[in-house]
Design an enzyme around this catalytic site. Structure first.
Site, PDB file in Angstrom:
ATOM      1  N   SER A  21       0.829  -1.210   0.000  1.00 29.40           N
ATOM      2  CA  SER A  21       0.000   0.000   0.000  1.00 29.40           C
ATOM      3  C   SER A  21       0.863   1.260   0.000  1.00 29.40           C
ATOM      4  O   SER A  21       1.890   1.325   0.672  1.00 29.40           O
ATOM      5  CB  SER A  21      -0.884  -0.019   1.243  1.00 29.40           C
ATOM      6  N   ASN A 100      -6.407  -1.514   2.012  1.00 27.68           N
ATOM      7  CA  ASN A 100      -5.658  -1.010   3.159  1.00 27.68           C
ATOM      8  C   ASN A 100      -6.448   0.126   3.799  1.00 27.68           C
ATOM      9  O   ASN A 100      -6.844   1.064   3.115  1.00 27.68           O
ATOM     10  CB  ASN A 100      -4.274  -0.536   2.702  1.00 27.68           C
ATOM     11  N   CYS A 131      -1.497   4.809  12.575  1.00 28.07           N
ATOM     12  CA  CYS A 131      -1.950   6.205  12.627  1.00 28.07           C
ATOM     13  C   CYS A 131      -2.170   6.660  14.065  1.00 28.07           C
ATOM     14  O   CYS A 131      -2.460   5.861  14.949  1.00 28.07           O
ATOM     15  CB  CYS A 131      -3.278   6.388  11.903  1.00 28.07           C
ATOM     16  N   GLY A 245      11.711  -3.307   2.457  1.00 24.41           N
ATOM     17  CA  GLY A 245      12.950  -3.298   1.677  1.00 24.41           C
ATOM     18  C   GLY A 245      13.132  -4.435   0.699  1.00 24.41           C
ATOM     19  O   GLY A 245      14.220  -4.608   0.151  1.00 24.41           O
TER      20      GLY A 245
END
Lengths: 309, 244
Positions: A21, A100, A131, A245
């Site tokens: 996302s 998402n 969040c 990554g």
């Protein structure tokens, strides 16, 4: 014939490659470049109850082997996603997609998830609990096992689709958060979200990002992500989606050996729009190289060394 | 957008820190002036967005300023080396709105994309004026190149060491029908404030991807947040709601 398929929360994926996302939009830009139905699935842009402009710019900074972003969840809001993005997505993506979802209160998450749960195209809901909680002093839901579990419980009570909780790595004990989410009914765990970081411009002596700090992603975070996937996969009994990554078929296999059932690819999509397609194309040869016939056989397949204290 | 590997045929200085790179390769995806390419450099994670100065017959011309480690690396690349770019990015200028006497306004390293624009407008038979501004005489480039295309060119320097003293907004012709501007934000805002005619601005921002998916380079417009890399970099004056 190499078998790349895996099963994620009861849904079969042709392969474990999932664009993450925030790095793939709603897929349209990539669908202009290649047939994105080759993907296992993808996790679309983090969606909130209300449309969001996001943070001020600059929102992007470069780092050694990676990047920082402080986009701030810019998105058109769940109603627009359902009315515009999902119907358009049908024209270029025919597999179940991962939704998402972000929120700033438990009610936000529940509202957005209830609407998305009713959409046939959606296979899984990935809850971004990184969040800030506006009712909890702005502290991230994902940094407190109880707050994260509260979101999961509220969402599970009103949804039928599998709920995968995307964890923040910016915690002391990620296993505690994962276990709390599992206990609250989560069907899967995905990790890691970005690591909090910053850069300062030496000429202006100000942070590069207008938000001062941002989330680090790219190859720089891979070893941290791998370690956390390993820890969580060995603690929970639900599937784990590894990310952080990943840029190659070798990285995919390493993530799966650490415990990932499927693997999300993020920042790599931004610097090479063909990254996911190329990883999928490389996987059969890479599997031959490491004598893997069935990819799902290697999940959590790394044998740890005995540790002496 | 396409992913294309070009071969460098030239990489020469125009001023102390501005250079011109010419590359051989497929330029078919660059259909409008004002588009850009996103350059991959060894040792750097993110690509570098660079505006297209010219693209014709398989030759791509980029003019870039060395402002950091990435462009510094680019400045050391030699003829024959290969450069991977994502080409054909961004919307570019709309030449259909120019009227008879379009005005090109460029500041510093904002000048290059106006070169291809001038060619396209002149090919349409327009009467093109260019006002290009720099800080000082030593930083001036491409005056002759614009003139030899057939534009009327005015150069301004902030310190008055060459051409008209002041900024591009101090040398605006009175009879222009439409403007196309590219340059630093203070210049663009001055153009926004001091022009009665309509026109287009090319904006700049730090970018992640350059093709619209990371939404790192969003700007405010009258119709909400727009991606500078994908919905821009060119925006019409009426789309922007700048407080001057």
């Amino acid at each position: 014939m190499a078998d790349l398929s895996v099963e994620l929360c009861g849904i079969k994926l042709d392969n474990p490659v999932i664009p993450a996302s925030g790095t793939f939009g709603f897929g349209a830009e990539f669908a202009e470049l290649y047939d994105i139905n080759v993907l296992g699935t993808f996790s679309f842009k983090g969606t909130t109850r209300q449309p969001r402009f996001g943070n001020p710019t600059p929102r992007i900074a470069e780092c050694p082997a990676g990047m920082l972003n402080s986009v701030g969840l810019q998105n058109p809001g769940v109603e627009h996603v359902i009315a515009e993005e999902l119907p358009r997505m049908k024209t270029y993506f025919c597999k179940p997609v991962m939704a998402n979802v972000s929120g700033f209160s438990v009610e936000d998450y529940a509202y957005t998830c209830a609407l998305l749960d009713a959409q046939d195209q959606i296979g899984w809901i990935e809850l971004n609990v990184s969040c800030p909680n506006v009712h909890g002093g702005g502290m991230s839901f994902g940094t407190d096992p109880e707050a994260a579990a509260g979101v999961v419980r509220a969402v599970k009570a009103i949804t039928k689709k599998p709920i995968i909780v995307k964890l923040s790595p910016n915690v002391t004990d990620i296993v505690a958060v994962a276990l709390a989410c599992e206990k609250a009914g989560a069907d899967g765990i995905s990790l890691i979200n970005t690591l909090l970081g910053m850069r300062i411009d030496l000429k202006t002596r100000r942070p590069v990002l207008a938000n001062n700090t941002g989330g680090l992603s790219g190859p720089a975070v891979f070893p941290v992500a791998l370690r956390m996937v390993w820890q969580v996969a060995h603690a929970v009994d639900i599937p784990v989606v590894g990310m952080g990554g990943v840029s190659s078929a070798d990285d995919m296999i390493e993530m799966m050996l650490a415990g990932a059932t499927a693997v999300e690819v993020g920042a790599a999509n931004l610097v090479d729009p063909y990254a996911c397609r190329d990883i999928i194309n490389e996987l059969p040869e890479t599997m031959r190289k490491y004598k893997i016939e069935k990819l799902s056989d290697i999940i959590k397949g790394a044998n740890s060394w005995e540790k002496t204290l | 957008m396409r992913d294309i590997t070009f071969e460098i045929s030239e990489n020469v200085p125009l001023t102390a820190n501005v250079r011109r790179m010419r590359l051989y390769g497929d330029t078919a995806d660059i259909t409008r002036a004002g588009q850009f390419v996103n350059v991959r450099l060894d040792g750097f994670y993110l690509r570098r967005p660079i505006s297209v100065c010219d693209a014709e017959n398989g030759v791509l011309t980029l003019i870039y300023k060395c402002v950091g480690a990435g462009t510094e690396r680019m400045s050391r690349m030699r003829t024959g080396e290969r450069l991977n770019v994502l080409t054909g990015l961004g919307n570019g200028y709309d030449i259909s709105l120019s009227g008879r006497r379009p005005l090109l306004l460029g500041g510093g390293v904002g000048v290059p994309p106006l070169y291809l624009l001038a060619k396209k407008l002149l090919a349409e038979g327009k009467d093109v004026s260019a006002v290009i501004g720099f800080n000082t005489a030593a930083e001036v480039f491409y005056e002759k190149e614009f003139a030899s295309l057939g534009c009327s060119v005015t150069v301004t320097t902030a310190d008055g060491s060459y051409g008209t003293k002041g900024f591009v907004t101090d040398a605006l012709p009175e009879d222009a029908t439409y403007f196309y501007a590219c340059g630093p934000m203070p210049m663009l805002k001055a153009v926004y404030a001091k022009t009665d005619i309509s026109g287009e601005f090319s904006l700049e921002e730090r970018m992640g991807c350059g093709f619209g998916v990371c939404v790192g380079c969003t700007c405010k417009t009258v119709t909400g947040g727009k991606r500078i890399c994908k919905d821009g970099p060119v925006f019409k004056k009426e789309e922007l709601e700048w407080q001057i």
